[in-house]
Design an enzyme around this catalytic site. Sequence first.
Site, PDB file in Angstrom:
ATOM      1  N   ARG A 147       0.814  -1.213   0.000  1.00  0.00           N
ATOM      2  CA  ARG A 147       0.000   0.000   0.000  1.00  0.00           C
ATOM      3  C   ARG A 147       0.851   1.268   0.000  1.00  0.00           C
ATOM      4  O   ARG A 147       0.391   2.340  -0.412  1.00  0.00           O
ATOM      5  CB  ARG A 147      -1.005  -0.038   1.150  1.00  0.00           C
ATOM      6  N   GLU A 178       4.578 -11.703  14.567  1.00  0.00           N
ATOM      7  CA  GLU A 178       4.013 -12.336  15.766  1.00  0.00           C
ATOM      8  C   GLU A 178       4.377 -13.829  15.773  1.00  0.00           C
ATOM      9  O   GLU A 178       4.803 -14.372  16.794  1.00  0.00           O
ATOM     10  CB  GLU A 178       2.498 -12.147  15.729  1.00  0.00           C
TER      11      GLU A 178
END
Length: 182
Positions: free
Chosen positions: A67, A104
Site C-alpha cells: 500500500r 508475531e
Amino acid sequence: MNDLSIEQRQFLLSSIRDINDFPKPGIIFKDITTLLNNSEAFTLLMDHLEAKYRNYNLDYIAGIDSRGFIFGAALAIKLGIGFVPIRKKGKLPSTTICEKYELEYGFDEVEIHIDAFDSKVGARVLMIDDLCATGGTAVAASKLVIDTKAELVEVCFLMNLTFLNGKEKIEKIAPVYSVLDI
Ligand code: AMP
C-alpha cells in the site's frame, strides 16, 4: 506546510473502513480502499503530503510493499522525483539487499535493489507506508535505505496505531510523521 484541520483529519479517518477480524480474529483491519475510491479524501491527503514535503529537497520516495506503493508513487509524481519500491522477498528482479524481521509468528523479509537510488551516496529519501503497527516492517525497510548509503530523511505513515508503540522504534532511526494517530 499546510496543517490539516481537526475536521479534515476526521474526514480522512471517516473515509477509512474498519474490517473486524481480518485477516484473523482479533485484528481490526484499516481498509484504505474506501479512501482511495473517494476522490475528495485521496486528493486532500495527497495535497497535504505534497505541501508538507515540497521544501524537503527530496531526491526519492521509497514505498513499502504494497500500500506504500500507492501513496508513494502518487507523491513522487506530485513532487517531480523518482519512486523506489521496497518489496517482500523474491519479487525484485535485479541484485538486492535483504532485511529479515520478526512477526508475531515467524519471520518476514523485505528487499530493495542495491542500486535503487542510482547508487547516489546521500540521496535524500522519504519512506512511506499506509500504517504503522508494531513498526517491524518499517524498521527493517529503514535499514535497507540506510544500507544503500542514502539518507533517510523521514518516515511517513497515513496511520499510526499508537497503542502498539511502533513509531517510537522507528524514531530511533529517523524522524517519523503520521497523518492520523489512532
Ligand atoms: P508492522 O510491521 O507491525 O508495523 O505492520 C505494518 C504493515 O502491516 C503495514 O504494511 C500495514 O499495511 C500492515 N498492517 C498491520 N496492521 C494493520 C491493520 N490493523 N490494518 C491494516 N494494515 C495493517
